[in-house]
Motif scaffolding. Sequence first.
Motif, mmCIF file in Angstrom:
data_model
loop_
_atom_site.group_PDB
_atom_site.id
_atom_site.type_symbol
_atom_site.label_atom_id
_atom_site.label_comp_id
_atom_site.label_asym_id
_atom_site.label_seq_id
_atom_site.Cartn_x
_atom_site.Cartn_y
_atom_site.Cartn_z
ATOM 1 N N CYS A 23 -6.804 1.733 -0.319
ATOM 2 C CA CYS A 23 -6.462 2.525 -1.624
ATOM 3 C C CYS A 23 -7.301 3.203 -2.314
ATOM 4 N N HIS A 77 -4.132 -3.562 -7.707
ATOM 5 C CA HIS A 77 -4.145 -3.661 -6.336
ATOM 6 C C HIS A 77 -5.469 -2.851 -5.779
ATOM 7 N N CYS A 115 -8.319 -3.330 -2.745
ATOM 8 C CA CYS A 115 -7.982 -2.909 -1.712
ATOM 9 C C CYS A 115 -8.826 -1.688 -1.257
ATOM 10 N N CYS A 149 0.776 -1.293 -0.213
ATOM 11 C CA CYS A 149 -0.020 -0.011 0.146
ATOM 12 C C CYS A 149 0.775 1.114 -0.134
#
Lengths: 180, 155
Positions: free
Chosen positions: A37, A30, A34, A4
């Motif tokens: 994020c 990602h 996530c 992250c």
Amino acid sequence: MKDCENISESMGRWLDGELSPAESESIRAHVAQCAACREAQRKLEKLQLALEGALMAESKSIEFEPFWRAVQLRIAEKRTWYEDALDWSRGLFTASRAAWAIPALIALLLAVASLESYFPGWRGGAGRNAFAAVDSIDAHGRNVALLREYDSKTTVIWLYEDQEGENETAEEPPPPGPAF
Amino acid sequence: MKLPKNLRRRVLLFSLLSFIVAAGRGAAQKQPQIVQVKIGTILASNKNDEFDAKLKGLENQLRVLKYRSYRLLKDESQNVPWQGSKVFEIPGGRSLMVALQEFQDNRIGLKVRLTEGQKPLLDTTVRIANRGNFILGGPPHEGGVLVLSISAVAQ
Ligand SMILES: [Zn+2]
């Protein structure tokens, strides 16, 4: 897969579209899975939009017609005028130029600010500015009309009596016009 | 986290614009000590087609009112001190009080009250350009109506 912290380092450049396709793809993948994020991305985009709105609002309050005319040609070009202005202003703060550029910038701004006192209406806003703005009217229960005529820049506040007797009409034609 | 380049540009541009706006406002708020307020009292009627030559400068504005004849009855100027007020006598037992309210962006804010004897006919607040005017009209007078041109010049 980047963690992250790395993602958040690159997120700005990612949103600007400055990463390679491979890098972009790995960040996109990602962010898709996530929540933290995704939240960071959402906040950044919101901040961009908010600033964009503030900039639009702020630039509207500057009446810069002569300046606009000068930059209108550039607007047609690929780069926007403010990008040019920014490149220019960024150049100001490089060490070698800063010595003279900052006083020059201040002098320029002072000149802009004081033009108004020497040449009232220089901003080309004379037309709009010449119009009177009526902020409030209280006719104490009487009839009142507000008339604005654009060609002659006329603002009229007109008091009139109720037309109880038709015999009075010859004396008091209400002003014609659209803006009652 | 590094801010995107667009965002950095916007922050920089935003501060630059804010500074320009602030500098502009600072200059615009230099207040004049005295404002000369001028009231032209005009009788508008449909009795004939006479147009008073002294009203040449107001012709375009007066024509908006669609009367046939215009005659200047009275022209009066008074110097109004900053945040002060002056009273102008208007034909027909009326009076006009003009108070200065603000000066911003080369515009003069005026508070205007028209009274007839003791009773108020109209209260209005208007912002006019320095050297500009507005028209206040309607009260009946001698077979026509009174039209007032109210103008102001910052000294
Ligand atoms: Zn993450």
